[in-house]
Each structure stands twice: as C-alpha cells, then as structure tokens.
Design an enzyme around this catalytic site. Structure first.
Site, PDB file in Angstrom:
ATOM      1  CG  HIS A 226      77.844 103.403  -7.627  1.00  0.00           C
ATOM      2  ND1 HIS A 226      77.982 104.475  -6.769  1.00  0.00           N
ATOM      3  CD2 HIS A 226      77.197 102.441  -6.935  1.00  0.00           C
ATOM      4  CE1 HIS A 226      77.436 104.156  -5.601  1.00  0.00           C
ATOM      5  NE2 HIS A 226      76.950 102.937  -5.676  1.00  0.00           N
TER       6      HIS A 226
ATOM      7  NE  ARG B 284      75.950  98.225   2.045  1.00  0.00           N
ATOM      8  CZ  ARG B 284      76.197  98.962   3.110  1.00  0.00           C
ATOM      9  NH1 ARG B 284      75.685  98.625   4.264  1.00  0.00           N
ATOM     10  NH2 ARG B 284      76.955 100.017   3.035  1.00  0.00           N
TER      11      ARG B 284
ATOM     12  CB  ALA C 106      68.319 104.614  -5.117  1.00  0.00           C
TER      13      ALA C 106
END
Lengths: 484, 417, 118
Positions: free
Chosen positions: A49, A311, A46
């Site tokens: 970046h 991912r 969450a």
C-alpha cells in the site's frame, strides 16, 4: 540460550530477524506452525500500500509509507517479484467523492507522492472494464503488488545464512523473566533468551498483555475470503481496484497478482477461532457480489481456488511496535498495512533494540542468497543453459505453471527449505495452476520423500496431521475395510 | 532447429494410434513426444477392464490395451521420446520441448498432431467452500497413487460425481481396503455406465445420492467430514437437507477438460462447447497442418473410438505431408436441439470418405432419432432405444448423402411421438 | 421371491423384475431384448465378475496390475482380494504371467496385466 528469541515467523518476525541478523547476537525465530509464513502472511491481498489509507500520526501511517518506499530495493535484493501497478480507489456517488477527497488529503499528509483525483472519463480510459457508473477515483501510482510468501521465504533464507535459527511446532504457552533470562515455555519444551520479541500475529495481544503486565490489548480475528482466477489471456485490470473503504477495512478489491492471476476479495468478518480459515458459501458469494460493483463482467467460472486469511485487528486501531518491558519488544496488532510496513517495522525494531540492548554490528553481513530466475520466465537460450548446468531443469513437474524438478529440489534444499507439499507450492508455484496439483502432487510427494529421507506416507500437505497418504496398499489390503 | 515431417504431442492411445497410421502410410521422419517415462497415457493407470470390446472384440484392461499399440509402435520402429515435455507449439508448427537428456529442442514440423488428452476439474473450479485440508483429491490423482504407486490416499471415502471415473474409484478403493461411504451426484441421473453403477456401487452396497452435492468440507489438517445436501431443479442446495459423513477422503469426479494450453499458444480455434479444437472431417484444426484427436479434441467414453479417430488423424496428416493440402469449400456443422459438441464442426465439400459425426445428447432421450439435415433436406437419420449424455453418440454420413449440400448442416434429436 | 435388477448390457438399463423359486429363475419381465433375459438368469443365480486389482511387488516402486483371466463368482470377490493380499511377488513380472493360480478354487487364474522389469 539465545540472545534474542522472536515469536512468530510471519513477514513481521522475519523482517525483524533479518534486520537484527546484522548484529552480533544469536537469534532464534520460533513458530507454532510447521513452516514460516503460515499465518496471515500467506493469505492476504499481496498489496504494498502507498499509505493514504492510514490515519495521519499513527504508526500505521508512518511505517506504511516508509515500508512502501523500501519495498522496491528490498524485493530486488531478495530476488522476489514486485510490480508498481498503481491503484484506483473508485467512487460511485458524490458522497463517496467526499471519502476520496479525504483519502487524498490524508495521503498527502502522510507523505504519499503522485496522488491524483481523476474523473470518470480518465478512469475508463485507464481501465475500460470498470463499471461505467463510476464517478471519480483516487489514482495512486505508487501502490504496488508483490508475492507476500515469497518475500517471507527469501527473508527467512537471508536471516538463516546470517545465523538465525528456526524452531517449528513450538507453540508458546507462557513466559517469565528471571535474573536476566526469559523462560519461554512452548509445546515443544522451553526456550531461553536475553531478549524476547513478540511478533505473534493473532496471539500478539495475548503476549503483549503478558509481557507488559497489563490487560490492555485485545485482538479481534478478522477473516477475509478470496477467490483466485486462472491467468486470463488479458488481465481485466492492470491497477489494483479498490472500492471506498469502510469501518471494517479497505473493502473488496479486484487486483492482478504478480504472477498474472486475478485476485478477488477479501470479505471482512470477525470470527472467534483464529485458526478458522475456512471459506463459506456466504462469504464467497459476497466476494462476487461486491466485486460486481467494480467489474460488472466478473465471473468466477475460471476460479482456480478460494482461500481465506486471518488479520489480527487490535481493537485500539494502531500497530504496537517498540519496547514493551525490560528486554521485551513487540510488533503486535499487525493487520493491514502489515505486509507493506514490514521492512519499516524491522528497521524500527532494529534501531530500538540495537540501542537498548547495546548490540554491536557484525563486520560482515552476508547478502541474501541468489534467487535463480524461474524456468517459466526464462528465454529459450536461458533454458538451454540451465538444463546444461542442471539436467533436472529439463524435467517439468508442474505443467500448469511450468515448474521443473531442479526448482522443486532447490526449494527443499534452501536454507529454510520446504518440508511439505504446500511449502513446495508456495516456494515454486507447483500446484498453483489450473489443475491445482492434480497432475504434479504425486511427483512432488515423491521428491519430498527422497530429499527429506522420509517414507511417502510421512509427507504432509501443510504440517503433521495433514499427511497425503494413509498407507500402502499392502497395509490396506491386509486388513478388513476400515470402518466396517 | 530440427526438421521433422510429423510431430505428435502425446504418447497415449491417441498419439500412438495416429503415429501408427501415419507410419503405415509411409511417414518416417516423425517423433512422438511423451512427458511420462513410458507411453500409454492415462490407460497406464486404468487397470480395470472394459477396453477394446469394439476394436479387438475382447475386453482388456487399460494397460493391456495400451500395450497393443505400444508393441505395434515398437515393432514398426516409430520414434517415441519419453520424459519429454512440450512447452509450446506455434502457429507455424515449431514445437519446443524439453527433456533432461536432450535439453531444450525446437522442432520444425510439416504437420503436428495434438493428442494431449484431458485433465480433471479440481475443487477450486467448483468453488466448494470449507477448509483447505489434506484428503481432497480428484479421482484420477487418487487412481495414480493407488494403481501406479501402491499408496492409499485414504481410509473412509466420499465420492463426488458419479461419472465413470468416480464409480471406478469407488470400487478400486473398496477392493484395495478402504471404506467408501457414498457416491454423491449433482444431477438427477448418473452419467456413468449402468454396468459401473451395478458393479462399482451396488456390488459393494455403496449408496448413490442423486440430485445431491457436497456443500461443506471440514477438517483442519486432514479432512474429517463433509456435508452433503440435496439440490433442487436449479442445482442449488436445499436448506435443511444436510447429511453429514465422517470421512478422511473426498474424491472428486466432476468433469474432464481437454488440455488445450498448447493449442491456445498455436492460435488454434477452440470450441466453447467441447473445449477442444474446431476441426474438419480430416481432423485438421483452424491452423493448417495442425491436427487434433482423442480426448484433447473432445472427451470420449470409449478408448476404441479414440483410436479410430486418431488413426484418421494420422492418415490425414500423412496425406497432407505427402500430397500437400487441398483447399476446398466447406460446410459448417452446428448443434441443433438436444445435441451438444458435434465433432467435426466443418466438412470439406467433395470429401470421399464416410464421416462419423460424434456428439453428446444434451439429455436422456428414449425411443428417439438423431437427424442430420441441411435446411429441409434430410441427410442422415439414426434411431436408438436410448441416447444418454453419458455416452457419446455417433452418426455416420456417407459422402453421397452430401452431394449438392450447400448450407449449414444441423444435427438434432427428434423424439418419436 | 422377486428381485429387481438393472441390466448392464446397454445404456437402456432396463429394470427387470425376476421371479425366483428355490434359487432358480422362473420368470423375467421388464427386459426389452434377449440379452437382458440371459443376463437376468446369470445375475440372479450365480452373478459373475471380473476382478482387477493392484498387488505390491518386492523391489518395485510400481505395483503390478492383475486380473482374473475370466469372471469369477461375485461371492468370491472378497476372498479373492484376501488371497491376493497374501502374495509375495518379485521381479520380473510379465503381462500374462500367472500370479495366483486357481484363485479360491474357482479354476480361474489371476494374471499380470502389465510388465515390470528391474
């Protein structure tokens, strides 16, 4: 037939759909899952970046930084949570200091603002719960947190009000291009379109190779396990606390969530099955062990749940965004910083596709549907007014997170509405609290059944096959006990 | 702002009993706030019998027991607001609640009785690894589906936890047509009543695995199976002891936690041992005028004791409203060896009523005594053939025994040699 | 013939050894009180149980909770549940209403334990 078919309804597919919905084109988004945001988009850290971590010159770097800049306005427009809480990447040795300095330089090269290297004293002043053995840290004031699935639902709604249609339970099996038409065979039949965009997450390498005709992309399924802790009275950390990154990823973090929980994790383990999002005893133990380095007082005694996300790590290391073949486009290999880059990915694909496909902008692009303030954030006066307008705001369904019946019904009625208990959960937070749905789930099932005109026994947790109730007591008592 | 003498949060057995005793003492300007459509609390879904033996001398089912108090409350004319959820209680006794009909209301109370009951510990709090599929329920949630809504949550069931709720659901699921494969218990003993072990497990040939726990959960969309392992004395799984069960349902009966979110908001001091409020012998919390009783104070086994305790809380609140608060010096009560969670934790010096100290033995004690003492001075002693963690123990202390007692009182177990 | 049973009367849970001959209890050992002995006699000859259940009611979302008025032989539990599953109950139902008289010929009625109105 649609003008544009987007495969994948995660944050990337949705961002792209939303961006393209500004144009005169019929757009359809399909997904194998039952709802949007069912893959990695709902199970990640969450974090928006800042962009110091990606290698300069890569698409990751460029799109991360641009996306990070776009986020505040995006979240304001969509009415979803966003908080610029800042981050600290902490180092415990002089070797690690070298890494910190490298990240600092990298961040500057990538265009990240306000970066600073700070020393132990200042770190402990900012975050007293930090392991006092810390040596130095990279302070990243522009790092932020959001609610990734809420971003997705809001993007989906925005796209839907501007004409985008959605197809669920459509798992793409193969695609071919003939005479200006893409034929995309799915588990539910066939979709046809002039343009196809591959935003398929874990399957994106497979489709890249099909569309490009080259066996060049390969995705490694990298699973990350997390813990979520109950809302503490005082958050242990205000900043997102990273440890020095390794080859496998950004490392384990301790972070607040926008809703006041504490997030611990993720691990990084490569697995064969992209759908294996189970957690393991070893993985969870590793989370606690690794977090202890940042937060010596870490305890999972107040954990409300643990989960994992998958991912899509493309082995060559960078995002693949752009044109892949005639009338074929992609945003593939979107692992971290995928969430952060999402708005920039949408923007980039919009620019490329509008140009290549000669799309014309609509005169009128409807704004995102207004997201009413959650009841649990309202003042007493706002609550009085809300109940006056809709009495169902006076019926609390989820007592742990204080979610009302009005909000649950609204979540089901949204343009891309909830159809399952988890769909309600992620749109409203009902079931995310201390009791994890023990109190509210019977009532949520009832409301779903009513709104969707389905029997209670058809209501599922996530999608078909995950029905909560197997039958009525009438049916059950009438036969011999099952399995005897 | 609405003014009330007494606000009771929760219309289950605790809230109802407190309301009845307060009313009978003369309090009229009062309201019971209940979040469900009907009062009765958890008893509504406890359709099995075994309630009321101490209080009524007969064994009733949960709904029947609740109905006794509901009928009494209705007969007396006690105001009960259903479908009303309390959002907050402040230190100065302002209670904010919402309902669809009245909207949001803030009630200023002279006294508040907290009777919110308890909640179940979910899977997430256990941290059991595995998939996050459908088919995993806490026993109480499954009980709600079956007993209040008439739906079966599953067909092939494994139950984790052999406390009474798990045992009761083993029988309930079996009677209503499911197959219960096993009951798995972490500890080397069950905390449930022997009666339930016999009548819920033995009667239906359901095996009980003591010193075992669930170590794995499988199933993508819906549960398909669980792995169960034996645990050692450290309660950690022993590798190589794994058993597998094909099942579509896992019911968790792994702990009840007093539901004290509202109490926290009122800055009521909570005990880390009971997870409920620290109270005086009058069941008053650390916040003057706020009382606590029933499962929100400490988790009970017998609803009869809930009623008894809650009658007392109602009396105490009524007394305070009518005659004001008396301050007095107090004596602290602490848990000694073998004793956990003694309630009340504070005794007012000069109290004129008998005090019933309630606690949970920390282990199974046979042929032992519980001893209440202050330093060397023994205040009370009670012997029993058996003390077990699954059964709350009570030791009465009469006021005369407290004369001259000045220091801390300890409650401890003493095993006969 | 020997049977080992656990007494349910109190938390002691005494494990009793019961010697039987021709279906009758000859000797009971292991009990620590008279109640245990009485229980052993009953439990080893004709064990009795209260049965409680929920039964669907036409026109009502909530099922009705029921109980046998008094215990019935344990051996009849399954049959009792079967008979209950065949009932077609309608509203209104009141606590204490008989929903099934003389269940399985035991002479015991099954009665409602909650009231359901329209």
């Amino acid at each position: 037939m649609n003008d544009i078919l987007i495969i994948g309804s995660g944050v990337i597919g949705l961002s792209t759909a939303r961006a393209l919905s500004q144009y005169k084109a019929s757009i359809r988004v399909i997904d194998a899952a039952y709802d949007v945001s069912e893959g990695c988009s709902k199970a990640n850290s969450a974090i928006v970046h800042a962009g110091y971590d990606a290698e300069p010159g890569t698409l990751k770097a460029r799109l991360n930084v641009r996306g990070s800049q776009m986020y505040p306005e995006l979240c304001r427009e969509l009415g979803v949570p966003y908080r610029k809480n800042g981050a600290l990447i902490i180092a415990f040795s002089e070797d690690d200091r070298g890494t910190i300095e490298k990240l600092y330089q990298q961040g500057i090269t990538n265009g990240v603002k306000e970066l600073r290297i700070i020393e132990r004293e200042e770190i402990l002043q900012l975050e007293p719960q930090t392991n006092p053995e810390v040596v130095c840290a990279l302070l990243v004031p522009t790092s932020a947190i959001t609610s990734p699935y809420e971003v997705c639902y809001a993007m989906a709604d925005h796209a839907a009000v501007n004409g985008v249609t959605f197809g669920f339970g459509e798992c793409v099996e193969s695609m071919s291009y003939e005479d200006g038409v893409w034929h995309v065979k799915t588990s539910a039949g066939e979709e046809t379109a002039r343009v196809v965009i591959n935003c398929a997450g874990a399957d994106s390498a497979k489709f890249h190779n099909q569309m490009s005709g080259k066996e060049e992309a390969k995705i490694v399924n990298r699973r990350g396990q997390y813990y979520i802790l109950d809302h503490p009275d005082v958050l242990p950390f205000d900043h997102t606390m990273f440890q020095c990154p390794t080859k496998m990823g950004k490392g384990i973090l301790v972070a607040p969530t926008v809703h006041g929980n504490v997030l611990l994790g993720p691990t990084a383990e490569d697995v064969d099955d992209p759908k294996d999002v189970s957690t393991t005893a070893e993985g969870l133990a590793q989370v606690v062990k690794a977090c202890k380095l940042t937060w010596p007082n870490v305890s999972v005694r107040t954990a409300v749940t643990n989960f994992s996300g998958m991912r899509a790590h493309e082995v060559r290391g960078d995002f693949m965004v752009g044109k892949v073949c005639e009338h074929g486009y992609e945003a593939a290999g979107m692992e971290s910083p995928g969430l952060s880059a999402a708005p920039a990915v949408g923007e980039m694909l919009e620019e490329i596709i509008a140009r290549e496909e000669h799309l014309e902008k609509k005169e009128c692009w409807l704004p995102a549907p207004e997201r009413p303030k959650p009841f649990n954030e309202m003042t007493d006066d706002e609550r009085v007014e809300a109940i006056r307008k809709d009495p169902l705001y006076g019926k609390i369904i989820c007592r742990c997170e204080v979610v009302t019946e009005a909000e649950i019904r609204a979540a089901i009625r949204r343009p891309v509405g909830a159809k399952s208990v988890d769909g309600v959960k992620r749109r409203t937070r009902a079931g995310m609290g201390r009791c994890q749905g023990g109190f509210c789930s019977p009532r949520v099932v009832e409301i779903l059944a009513e709104e969707l005109h389905l029997p209670m026994t058809s209501i599922c947790k996530g999608g078909p096959g995950s029905e909560l109730l197997v039958g009525t007591i009438q049916e059950s008592m009438g036969k011999e006990a099952a399995g005897v | 702002m609405i003014q009330k003498d007494l606000v009771i949060v929760g219309g289950g057995p605790a809230g109802l009993a407190a309301a009845i005793s307060a009313w009978e003492d003369g309090i009229r300007n009062m309201i019971v706030l209940e979040r469900e459509a009907q009062p009765g609390g958890i008893l509504r879904q406890c359709i099995h019998n075994g309630f009321g033996l101490h209080r009524f001398g007969e064994e009733l089912t949960g709904p029947e027991y609740a109905q006794r108090d509901i009928a009494k409350a209705r007969e007396l004319g006690i105001p009960i607001a259903c479908d009303t959820t309390v959002l907050s209680v402040t230190e100065d006794k302002h209670v904010t609640c919402v309902s669809t009909t009245e909207g949001l209301q803030v009630i200023e109370a002279k006294a508040v009785i907290l009777a919110m009951g308890c909640r179940e510990r979910p899977r997430g709090a256990l941290g059991t690894p595995g998939t996050r599929c459908a088919g995993i329920y806490t026993a109480g949630t499954a009980q709600k589906f079956v007993n209040l809504e008439g739906f079966m949550p599953g067909k092939r069931v494994v139950i984790l936890g052999s406390g009474d709720i798990g045992l009761i659901m083993a029988r309930r699921m079996t009677l209503q047509g499911a197959k219960v494969l096993a009951c798995v218990e972490l500890m080397p003993f069950s905390s449930g009543l022997n009666r339930n072990i016999v009548q819920c497990l033995h009667d239906y040939d359901i095996p009980l695995y003591l010193s075992h726990t669930v170590t794995g959960i499988e199933g993508r969309d819906r549960l398909t199976g669980v792995t169960v392992s034996e645990v050692g004395p450290d309660r950690r799984p022993i590798p190589g002891t794994e058993m597998h069960f094909d099942c579509d349902t896992l019911l968790l009966s792994v702990g009840l936690i007093p539901e004290n979110e509202l109490s926290r908001g009122a800055h009521v001091e909570l005990s880390p041992v009971t997870s409920g409020a620290v109270v005086t012998d009058q069941l008053e919390t650390s916040v003057p005028g706020i009382y606590a009783c029933g499962n929100v104070l400490h988790v009970h086994d017998l609803v009869d004791f809930v009623s008894e305790e809650s009658f007392k809380a109602g009396h105490a609140a009524a007394e305070m409203i009518q005659h004001g608060r008396e301050t007095s010096d107090t004596i602290r009560v602490v848990d000694g060896e073998g004793v956990r969670g003694t309630v009340p934790q504070i005794i007012r010096k000069g109290t004129k009523e008998e005090i019933r100290l309630m606690f949970r033995p920390a282990a199974v004690y046979k042929n032992a005594s519980v001893v209440v003492s202050c330093g060397d001075k023994e205040i009370a002693r009670k012997r029993a053939m058996i003390f077990t963690p699954g059964e709350m123990a009570v030791i009465p202390v009469t006021p005369d025994k407290l004369e001259g007692v000045d220091g801390e009182i300890t409650v401890k177990m003493e095993v006969r040699k | 013939m020997e049977k080992v049973i656990t007494c349910i009367n109190c938390p002691m849970g005494c494990r009793m050894t019961v010697e039987m001959e021709n279906g009758e209890v000859v000797k009971v050992t292991g009990n620590t009180c008279k109640r245990g002995e009485t229980y052993a006699h009953q439990e080893c000859t004709v064990p009795m149980r209260m049965v409680t259940a929920v039964v669907p009611v036409e026109g009502s979302f909530m099922p009705v909770s029921v109980k046998t008025r008094t215990p019935i032989p344990k051996a009849k539990i399954a049959e009792c549940m079967k008979e209950l599953s065949k009932l077609h109950l309608t509203l209104p139902l009141h606590e204490k209403d008989v929903v099934l008289a003389n269940v399985c010929g035991t002479g015991v009625d099954v009665i409602a334990t909650r009231t359901l109105t329209k």
